[in-house]
Design an enzyme around this catalytic site. Structure first.
Site, mmCIF file in Angstrom:
data_model
loop_
_atom_site.group_PDB
_atom_site.id
_atom_site.type_symbol
_atom_site.label_atom_id
_atom_site.label_comp_id
_atom_site.label_asym_id
_atom_site.label_seq_id
_atom_site.Cartn_x
_atom_site.Cartn_y
_atom_site.Cartn_z
ATOM 1 N N HIS A 103 -3.526 -1.681 4.067
ATOM 2 C CA HIS A 103 -3.589 -1.235 2.472
ATOM 3 C C HIS A 103 -4.205 0.089 2.789
ATOM 4 O O HIS A 103 -4.995 0.265 3.721
ATOM 5 C CB HIS A 103 -4.236 -1.888 1.701
ATOM 6 C CG HIS A 103 -3.806 -3.350 1.503
ATOM 7 N ND1 HIS A 103 -4.104 -4.282 2.059
ATOM 8 C CD2 HIS A 103 -3.140 -3.812 0.479
ATOM 9 C CE1 HIS A 103 -4.014 -5.556 1.585
ATOM 10 N NE2 HIS A 103 -3.053 -5.312 0.503
ATOM 11 N N ASP A 106 -7.804 -0.018 3.220
ATOM 12 C CA ASP A 106 -8.499 -0.780 3.969
ATOM 13 C C ASP A 106 -8.958 0.321 5.173
ATOM 14 O O ASP A 106 -9.786 -0.045 5.879
ATOM 15 C CB ASP A 106 -7.438 -1.767 4.882
ATOM 16 C CG ASP A 106 -6.881 -2.951 4.095
ATOM 17 O OD1 ASP A 106 -7.451 -2.875 3.108
ATOM 18 O OD2 ASP A 106 -5.770 -3.216 4.178
ATOM 19 N N GLU A 234 6.844 -8.868 -1.971
ATOM 20 C CA GLU A 234 6.172 -10.059 -1.778
ATOM 21 C C GLU A 234 5.714 -11.053 -2.793
ATOM 22 O O GLU A 234 4.827 -10.639 -3.722
ATOM 23 C CB GLU A 234 4.784 -9.861 -0.961
ATOM 24 C CG GLU A 234 3.899 -11.006 -0.272
ATOM 25 C CD GLU A 234 2.776 -10.790 0.254
ATOM 26 O OE1 GLU A 234 2.738 -9.659 1.014
ATOM 27 O OE2 GLU A 234 1.687 -11.552 0.252
ATOM 28 N N GLU A 270 5.053 -15.326 2.193
ATOM 29 C CA GLU A 270 3.935 -15.910 2.590
ATOM 30 C C GLU A 270 3.778 -17.204 2.281
ATOM 31 O O GLU A 270 4.114 -17.809 1.354
ATOM 32 C CB GLU A 270 2.569 -14.961 1.828
ATOM 33 C CG GLU A 270 1.400 -15.670 2.389
ATOM 34 C CD GLU A 270 0.131 -15.073 1.875
ATOM 35 O OE1 GLU A 270 -0.062 -13.830 1.536
ATOM 36 O OE2 GLU A 270 -0.795 -15.836 1.507
ATOM 37 N N HIS A 273 1.410 -18.393 -0.634
ATOM 38 C CA HIS A 273 2.223 -18.047 -1.718
ATOM 39 C C HIS A 273 3.319 -19.097 -2.238
ATOM 40 O O HIS A 273 3.376 -19.519 -3.211
ATOM 41 C CB HIS A 273 2.535 -16.717 -1.856
ATOM 42 C CG HIS A 273 1.613 -15.860 -1.685
ATOM 43 N ND1 HIS A 273 1.858 -14.338 -1.703
ATOM 44 C CD2 HIS A 273 0.450 -15.829 -1.392
ATOM 45 C CE1 HIS A 273 0.785 -13.611 -1.643
ATOM 46 N NE2 HIS A 273 -0.036 -14.585 -1.249
ATOM 47 N N ASP A 298 4.493 -13.465 5.877
ATOM 48 C CA ASP A 298 3.005 -13.441 5.967
ATOM 49 C C ASP A 298 2.662 -14.529 6.603
ATOM 50 O O ASP A 298 2.629 -15.595 5.755
ATOM 51 C CB ASP A 298 2.454 -13.077 4.761
ATOM 52 C CG ASP A 298 1.802 -11.560 4.683
ATOM 53 O OD1 ASP A 298 2.344 -10.774 5.771
ATOM 54 O OD2 ASP A 298 1.223 -11.132 3.826
ATOM 55 N N ASP A 309 -5.429 -19.188 -3.019
ATOM 56 C CA ASP A 309 -4.926 -18.608 -1.844
ATOM 57 C C ASP A 309 -5.976 -18.452 -0.702
ATOM 58 O O ASP A 309 -6.753 -17.571 -0.714
ATOM 59 C CB ASP A 309 -4.349 -17.141 -2.446
ATOM 60 C CG ASP A 309 -3.549 -16.494 -1.312
ATOM 61 O OD1 ASP A 309 -2.942 -17.262 -0.656
ATOM 62 O OD2 ASP A 309 -3.458 -15.126 -1.557
ATOM 63 N N ASP A 311 -5.648 -18.308 2.488
ATOM 64 C CA ASP A 311 -5.189 -17.478 3.406
ATOM 65 C C ASP A 311 -5.703 -18.008 4.949
ATOM 66 O O ASP A 311 -6.563 -17.233 5.511
ATOM 67 C CB ASP A 311 -5.829 -16.007 3.299
ATOM 68 C CG ASP A 311 -4.796 -15.165 2.153
ATOM 69 O OD1 ASP A 311 -3.728 -15.796 2.137
ATOM 70 O OD2 ASP A 311 -5.173 -14.221 1.776
ATOM 71 N N ASP A 341 -1.838 -12.715 7.715
ATOM 72 C CA ASP A 341 -2.475 -12.428 6.574
ATOM 73 C C ASP A 341 -3.410 -13.788 6.178
ATOM 74 O O ASP A 341 -3.311 -14.575 5.358
ATOM 75 C CB ASP A 341 -1.424 -12.438 5.265
ATOM 76 C CG ASP A 341 -2.367 -11.774 4.096
ATOM 77 O OD1 ASP A 341 -3.504 -11.721 4.107
ATOM 78 O OD2 ASP A 341 -1.589 -11.711 3.023
HETATM 79 C C1 XLS Z 1 -2.526 -11.235 -1.506
HETATM 80 C C2 XLS Z 1 -1.531 -10.847 -0.849
HETATM 81 C C3 XLS Z 1 -1.666 -9.509 -0.150
HETATM 82 C C4 XLS Z 1 -0.555 -8.739 0.242
HETATM 83 C C5 XLS Z 1 -0.719 -7.342 0.620
HETATM 84 O O1 XLS Z 1 -2.569 -12.560 -2.083
HETATM 85 O O2 XLS Z 1 -1.060 -11.676 0.244
HETATM 86 O O3 XLS Z 1 -2.810 -9.477 0.755
HETATM 87 O O4 XLS Z 1 0.068 -9.386 1.392
HETATM 88 O O5 XLS Z 1 -0.987 -6.558 -0.205
HETATM 89 CA CA CA Z 2 0.492 -11.674 1.849
HETATM 90 CA CA CA Z 3 -2.213 -14.392 0.094
#
Ligand code: XLS
Ligand code: CA
Ligand code: CA
Length: 438
Positions: A103, A106, A234, A270, A273, A298, A309, A311, A341
């Site tokens: 991003h 980042d 996404e 993802e 998600h 992702d 989430d 991750d 991710d």
């Molecule tokens: C958040 C998202 C984010 C996207 C990019 O839940 O996964 O990280 O992948 O903005």
């Molecule tokens: Ca993501």
């Molecule tokens: Ca995520």
């Protein structure tokens, strides 16, 4: 480049019997599977935000991450940003990760104005270009963070404030320019705070129209500046808002169609998600694939006992296998890739854990690829599925598929049937076969 992680070697393939924590057991980058190297199939990418920016905070406690290499930075945020970037390239090089994603915020401090942010981004892009040339590491996708700053409290493209809409547009404009400059192969739109908490204060219809307007303006600008990569949306069903507009693949495809944007955007799917939306990862991938919209992935996993989430690094071989099955059926994920991710757990706070997390994910997907390739080669499910639908190849079935059937012709056929013969779906047997390969 061996400075920020002096105790970590270059990670290489040692095979499944290795007990060396800093080695791959299944990821052998140059090994050829179904005509392509593992590196070409998997196109791994490091997520800048989790690996270089996350500190391990959670709603109950401060950061736990120990990052000794950051200690040499003075109080200058640009100096810290540069240290992080150099550390990131060393990490990717040692892990043999060929891509990264970021991003805007980042990589560069936001400063006190858009102009200052823009200058910081340009300076960081100079360093990124230098490190990319040195290492051969490439940009999988860029994106703009339109959700962390308090100005986005009511959304960005779907904010009630036109000024916020414009500010978000300026951020996307710059992030697209950076992506083009760094030869990014994709650009991602994740609708961070594009959603709502309550319809009592929301103009639902205007917000959706504005989201479409925003995406359309961004796609026009990407064309204008010569971006040749994929634009990706996404999906995510909830978090941070109660109801996110880009809920799932089916929802996004319907939205794109309604606004005439289909064909301009594909999807970045993802795993975490997908499960938050009440689907399996495979369902979302397959739904995108059969609609010619599977752009990138992702690669992470959630925790089904938790409703948020998380991750996590992907280590569930069932999931990675079924994911790679979809990728192989599509003929590959390029120009997309598998972006981790994923963040190490709060308790995994040492720099070594950043490597161990990626090794776990890379080996998890490498193993999934190997198993999926064997399932495809042996046509384990294809023949069964083909036979299951064979009634659509002849007679009345063929007339349905080729459009000749009418409700009358179907009724005439139905009246001739004394008894309809059906076959078992054999789910348990097919699951046994899957287990045999796993
Ligand atoms: C958040 C998202 C984010 C996207 C990019 O839940 O996964 O990280 O992948 O903005
Ligand atoms: Ca993501
Ligand atoms: Ca995520």
């Amino acid at each position: 480049m061996d400075y920020f992680f002096p105790n970590i070697p270059v990670i290489s393939y040692e095979g499944p019997n290795s007990r060396n924590p800093f080695a791959f057991r299944f990821y052998n980058p140059d090994e050829v599977i179904l005509g392509k190297t593992m590196k070409e199939h998997l196109r791994f990418s490091m997520a800048y935000w989790h690996t270089l920016c996350a500190t391990g905070t959670d709603p109950f406690g401060r950061g736990t991450a120990i990052r000794p290499y950051e200690e040499s930075a003075s109080n200058d945020p640009m100096e810290l940003a540069k240290i992080k970037m150099r550390a990131g390239f060393e990490l990717m090089q040692k892990l043999q990760i060929p891509y990264f994603c970021f991003h805007d915020c980042d990589v560069a401090p936001e400063g006190n104005s858009l102009a200052e942010f823009s200058r910081n981004l340009d300076e960081m892009a100079d360093l990124a270009e230098e490190l990319m040339t040195q290492t051969g590491i490439k940009l999988l996708w860029g994106t703009a963070n339109l959700f962390s700053h308090p100005r986005y409290v009511h959304g960005a493209a779907t904010s009630c404030s036109a000024d916020v809409f414009a500010y978000a547009a300026a951020q996307v404009k710059k992030a697209l320019e950076l992506t083009v400059r760094l030869k990014g192969e994709n650009y991602v739109f994740w609708g961070g705070r594009e959603g709502y908490e309550t319809l009592l204060n929301t103009d639902f219809s205007l917000e959706l129209d504005n989201l479409a307007r925003f995406l359309s303006l961004a796609a026009d600008y990407a064309d204008k500046i010569g971006f040749k990569g994929q634009l990706l949306i996404e999906p995510k069903p909830k978090e941070p808002t109660k109801h996110q507009y880009d809920f799932d693949v089916a929802g996004v495809l319907g939205f794109l169609q309604k606004y005439g944007l289909e064909g301009r955007f594909k999807l970045n799917i993802e795993a975490n998600h997908a499960t938050l939306a009440g689907h399996t990862f495979q369902h979302e991938l397959a739904m995108a694939r059969i609609n010619n919209a599977l752009g990138s992935i992702d690669a992470n996993q959630g925790d089904l006992l938790l409703g948020w989430d998380t991750d996590q690094f992907p280590t569930n071989i069932y999931e990675t296998t079924l994911c790679m099955l979809e990728v192989l059926k599509q003929g590959g994920i390029a120009p997309g890739g598998l972006n981790f991710d994923a963040k190490v757990r709060r308790g995994s706070f040492t720099p070594e854990d950043l490597f161990l997390g990626h090794i776990a994910g890379m080996d998890g997907f490498a193993r999934g690829l190997r198993i999926a390739a064997a399932l495809i080669t042996d046509k384990v499910f294809d023949e069964f599925i083909e036979k299951r639908y064979q009634s659509f190849q002849i007679g009345i079935g063929a007339s349905i598929v080729n459009g000749e059937a009418t409700l009358e012709s179907l009724a005439v056929h139905a009246h001739t049937l004394d008894e309809i013969k059906l076959e078992s779906g054999r789910q348990e047997y097919l699951e046994t076969l899957l287990n045999l390969y796993i």
